[in-house]
Design a protein around this motif. Structure first.
Motif, PDB file in Angstrom:
ATOM      1  N   UNK A  78     -22.513  11.505   4.170  1.00 52.16           N
ATOM      2  CA  UNK A  78     -21.913  10.437   3.357  1.00 52.16           C
ATOM      3  C   UNK A  78     -20.758  10.958   2.517  1.00 52.16           C
ATOM      4  N   UNK A  79     -20.864  12.198   2.029  1.00 48.33           N
ATOM      5  CA  UNK A  79     -19.797  12.751   1.202  1.00 48.33           C
ATOM      6  C   UNK A  79     -18.536  12.984   2.021  1.00 48.33           C
ATOM      7  N   UNK A  80     -18.660  13.524   3.223  1.00 46.90           N
ATOM      8  CA  UNK A  80     -17.493  13.712   4.088  1.00 46.90           C
ATOM      9  C   UNK A  80     -16.877  12.366   4.452  1.00 46.90           C
ATOM     10  N   UNK A  81     -17.728  11.391   4.654  1.00 49.58           N
ATOM     11  CA  UNK A  81     -17.219  10.059   4.979  1.00 49.58           C
ATOM     12  C   UNK A  81     -16.465   9.468   3.791  1.00 49.58           C
ATOM     13  N   UNK A  82     -16.977   9.681   2.587  1.00 51.84           N
ATOM     14  CA  UNK A  82     -16.288   9.163   1.398  1.00 51.84           C
ATOM     15  C   UNK A  82     -14.968   9.883   1.148  1.00 51.84           C
ATOM     16  N   UNK A  83     -14.900  11.202   1.465  1.00 49.92           N
ATOM     17  CA  UNK A  83     -13.652  11.934   1.274  1.00 49.92           C
ATOM     18  C   UNK A  83     -12.562  11.452   2.229  1.00 49.92           C
ATOM     19  N   UNK A  84     -12.952  10.981   3.377  1.00 49.80           N
ATOM     20  CA  UNK A  84     -11.973  10.510   4.355  1.00 49.80           C
ATOM     21  C   UNK A  84     -11.603   9.039   4.159  1.00 49.80           C
ATOM     22  N   UNK A  85     -12.314   8.348   3.303  1.00 49.52           N
ATOM     23  CA  UNK A  85     -12.056   6.927   3.061  1.00 49.52           C
ATOM     24  C   UNK A  85     -11.055   6.784   1.917  1.00 49.52           C
ATOM     25  N   UNK A  86     -10.035   5.971   2.121  1.00 45.91           N
ATOM     26  CA  UNK A  86      -9.013   5.769   1.078  1.00 45.91           C
ATOM     27  C   UNK A  86      -9.591   4.888  -0.022  1.00 45.91           C
ATOM     28  N   UNK A  87      -9.093   5.031  -1.249  1.00 41.30           N
ATOM     29  CA  UNK A  87      -9.565   4.165  -2.336  1.00 41.30           C
ATOM     30  C   UNK A  87      -9.332   2.700  -2.025  1.00 41.30           C
ATOM     31  N   UNK A  88     -10.229   1.824  -2.408  1.00 38.98           N
ATOM     32  CA  UNK A  88     -10.071   0.394  -2.109  1.00 38.98           C
ATOM     33  C   UNK A  88      -8.926  -0.225  -2.903  1.00 38.98           C
ATOM     34  N   UNK A  89      -8.484  -1.366  -2.416  1.00 42.00           N
ATOM     35  CA  UNK A  89      -7.387  -2.071  -3.071  1.00 42.00           C
ATOM     36  C   UNK A  89      -7.846  -2.634  -4.419  1.00 42.00           C
ATOM     37  N   UNK A  90      -6.859  -2.980  -5.246  1.00 42.86           N
ATOM     38  CA  UNK A  90      -7.165  -3.479  -6.586  1.00 42.86           C
ATOM     39  C   UNK A  90      -7.897  -4.812  -6.504  1.00 42.86           C
ATOM     40  N   UNK A  91      -8.901  -5.025  -7.338  1.00 44.24           N
ATOM     41  CA  UNK A  91      -9.600  -6.323  -7.340  1.00 44.24           C
ATOM     42  C   UNK A  91      -8.708  -7.424  -7.911  1.00 44.24           C
TER      43      UNK A  91
END
Length: 536
Positions: free
Chosen positions: A115-128
Motif C-alpha cells: 500500500x505504501x508503494x502504491x501511495x508513493x506512485x499515486x499523485x495527490x488528488x485534485x482540490x475539493x
C-alpha cells in the motif's frame, strides 16, 4: 374470449453459499494474528517473557550462579527449573511467542509495504470543491493577474518545502495546485518493523549457528586451554553446529588485577592472557576487562568473575609428593571461598606398586582472603590482606573410582555417611597461613603453597551479531522518522479575475495530529503570494 398467454414462473434464486467453517476460522484467525494490535501484544509479551532471563541466572551465561541459586533456594529453584527459568531463551514458551511475533509482523508489514508503494506512485488528488470546509482555509488576491503565473508561484513555494506537487488546469480557466507531504512517517513505521524482523531473524539464526562455552581458568602456563567442547566446564552448540566446527584458538591466563573500594565493592578487574590463534602459531599477549571483551576472529571472550585457587602439596607415607591447584568458589562478596582438594592416587606401595583405596585423602575447607580479626568465619575484605585457609582432612575411599558423576567442589557425602570416608583431623579445622604445613596423624604432610587467581570466562560466538546491530540502528532511525513525520495535504485554487488580480483560495488538511500545521500553512500561503508575512 381473449387468450391469456401463460408465462413461466421466474426461476428461484440459488441459495447463498455458506462459507466453509474451517476456512472461515482459519481466515479470521489469520486476520487477527496479522493485525497491528496483535503484533503489539506479542511484542509486549516477548518483553515480559524476557524479564526472567534478566532476573534469574542463566546456564548459558554462568552455570555457577545457577548452582548457587539452587543452594540458596532449594525449594523454589526446582520449580523454576521445570518451567525453564534458568534457560529462558531456549524454553518452548519463549520460542512460541517469538515465532508468533515473527509471523504476525510479516503478515502485518507486507500488505502495508504494498500500500505504501502504491501511495508513493499515486499523485495527490485534485482540490475539493469547498475548500472553506477544511480545517485550514485562506483566500486573497494574488499579485499576478495571470492564474497560470500564480499557480506556478504556489507550486514553486511548495516544492521548496519538499511537497509533492501537481498543477492542473481546468476548462473554465481555473488552475489548481495539489500538494502532499509526510510519507516519511509511514516509511519510518515500515523501516522500524523491518528492522524488528531483522533483529528477530538475527536472533534466530544466531541461536542456530552460534555457540558458547564457560571456563574457569587458573593463572599459569600449565593451566591453559584450547577451544574444544571437552575443555569447557559448560558449553552449548547451535543445532546446526557440531564440535568439529569450532574455530581454533588457545588461551592461558598470565595475570589478573583486581581493585576494590574501601567497602569491599569491586572497582576494576583486568585479565591478562596469552592467545594462540593458529595451530603451532606464536602466542600474543592481550588484555580485557568486564565491559571490554577479548575479540577474536570468530568469538568473543567475556570476563564474568574471578576468585582464588588454592595450591596444596601432599607428601604421603612413602615420601611421594603431589601438588594440586584447585579453585575455591566464592560464596559472598568478600570472597569467602569453599572448595575441596582430593588426592586419590597417593600412598602407593613402591614394593607392589598397588594403591590402597582406603588410604585416599581429601581436604575440605574454607579460604578467607582477609581473615576476621575478631575470629568470624567469613572474610572481611575481598583482597588478600591477611589470607588464611581452614581445612578438614578425610581419609578412606573418596568414591571417585565408582564411575559415577559428582562435583569436584564437594566431597561425596554418601561416602562419609557410610563410613567409607572418615574425618582424621580434630574437631576444629586446621588453620594454615601461606607457606605453613600440617602433619597428619599417620605422618603424612600437607603444605599450603599459596594461591593463584582464577578468572571465569564466557566464550561466545554469534555470527549474526552485525545483523542484529544493524537492525537495532535501523529500528531507531525508523522510530525517529515515524515520530518526526506528519502527513498533510495542501490545495490552492486560482480563479481568474478582471483587474484586481486572480483570486487565490488555499486549504489545508492534516492527516495526522500536527500541532505546528497552522504556522506552516500560514508560511506556505504567504510564500505562494510572494510574501513572507504569513497568512493573508
Amino acid at each position: 374470449m381473449t387468450a391469456v398467454e401463460e408465462r413461466p414462473a421466474p426461476a428461484a434464486a440459488p441459495p447463498p453459499r455458506r462459507p466453509h467453517r474451517v476456512w472461515a476460522l482459519l481466515r479470521n484467525s489469520w486476520r487477527q494474528l496479522t493485525s497491528m494490535r496483535t503484533a503489539l501484544v506479542l511484542l509486549f509479551l516477548l518483553a515480559v517473557a524476557a524479564i526472567p532471563g534478566s532476573v534469574l541466572p542463566q546456564r548459558a551465561l554462568n552455570a555457577e550462579k545457577v548452582v548457587a541459586y539452587f543452594r540458596e533456594h532449594p525449594d523454589l529453584a526446582p520449580v523454576l527449573n521445570r518451567l525453564g527459568g534458568f534457560e529462558v531463551y531456549a524454553s518452548p514458551w519463549f520460542a512460541a511467542i517469538y515465532l508468533l511475533l515473527f509471523t504476525s509482523l510479516i503478515g502485518c508489514v507486507l500488505p502495508r509495504l504494498v500500500d505504501h508503494f502504491r501511495a508513493l506512485r499515486t499523485v495527490p488528488p485534485d482540490a475539493p470543491r469547498r475548500l472553506e470546509r477544511l480545517p485550514q482555509f485562506a483566500a486573497a488576491r494574488a499579485r499576478s493577474a495571470s492564474p497560470a503565473d500564480a499557480a506556478k508561484a504556489a507550486a514553486g513555494a511548495l516544492r521548496k518545502r519538499r511537497f509533492r506537487t501537481v498543477v492542473r488546469e481546468r476548462e473554465d480557466g481555473t488552475w489548481t495546485v495539489s500538494a502532499e507531504k509526510g510519507y516519511l512517517k509511514e516509511t519510518g513505521n515500515l523501516l522500524f518493523h523491518f528492522a524488528l524482523l531483522a533483529v528477530l531473524i538475527g536472533v534466530g539464526f544466531g541461536h542456530w549457528y552460534g555457540w558458547h562455552g564457560n571456563r574457569l581458568l587458573v593463572q599459569g602456563t600449565d593451566q591453559g586451554f584450547c577451544n574444544s567442547v571437552t575443555q569447557y566446564d559448560e558449553s552449548s552448540l547451535g543445532p546446526r553446529l557440531d564440535a568439529a566446527d569450532l574455530p581454533f584458538f588457545c588461551l592461558r591466563l598470565t595475570g589478573f588485577e583486581a581493585a576494590f573500594q574501601p567497602t569491599g565493592q569491586p572497582k576494576t578487574f583486568e585479565a591478562t592472557v596469552d592467545v594462540q590463534e593458529k595451530q603451532d602459531g606464536a602466542w600474543r599477549p592481550a588484555r580485557f576487562t568486564v565491559n571490554d571483551p577479548l575479540r577474536l576472529p570468530h568469538a568473543n571472550v567475556h570476563l564474568l568473575g574471578h576468585g582464588y585457587a588454592v595450591a596444596l602439596r601432599y607428601t604421603d607415607r612413602y615420601g611421594d609428593q603431589q601438588t594440586k591447584v584447585v579453585p575455591f568458589l566464592p560464596r559472598d562478596g568478600m570472597f569467602t571461598s569453599e572448595g575441596v582438594v582430593q588426592f586419590p592416587d597417593v600412598n602407593i606401595d613402591p614394593r607392589t606398586n598397588k594403591r590402597d583405596e582406603n588410604l585416599q585423602v581429601g581436604f575440605e575447607g574454607v579460604y578467607l582472603p582477609t581473615v576476621d580479626p575478631k575470629g568470624g568465619p567469613t572474610s572481611v575484605f575481598p583482597a588478600e590482606n591477611d589470607p588464611v585457609l581452614f581445612l578438614t582432612a578425610y581419609r578412606g575411599n573418596l568414591g571417585v573410582d565408582a564411575g559415577l558423576p559428582g562435583s569436584v567442589y564437594a566431597l561425596d557425602r554418601s561416602q562419609i555417611v557410610s563410613g567409607a570416608l572418615k574425618q582424621v583431623s580434630g574437631e576444629r579445622p586446621e588453620r594454615l597461613k601461606p607457606g605453613a604445613s600440617w602433619k597428619l596423624d599417620d605422618g603424612t604432610r600437607l603444605e599450603f603453597l599459596g594461591t593463584r587467581p582464577f578468572a571465569t570466562l564466557s566464550v561466545r560466538s554469534d555470527p549474526t551479531q552485525p545483523l542484529v546491530l544493524g537492525g537495532a540502528v535501523l529500528g531507531l532511525l525508523g522510530l525517529m522518522l515515524s515520530l518526526a513525520g506528519h502527513r498533510r495535504r495542501l490545495w490552492f485554487r486560482i480563479s481568474p479575475g478582471e483587474r484586481s488580480g486572480s483570486l487565490v483560495e488555499a486549504g489545508g488538511l492534516p492527516r495526522t495530529d500536527y500541532p505546528g500545521f497552522d504556522e506552516e500553512f500560514g508560511q506556505v500561503v504567504g510564500a505562494a503570494r510572494g510574501s513572507d508575512e504569513g497568512t493573508p
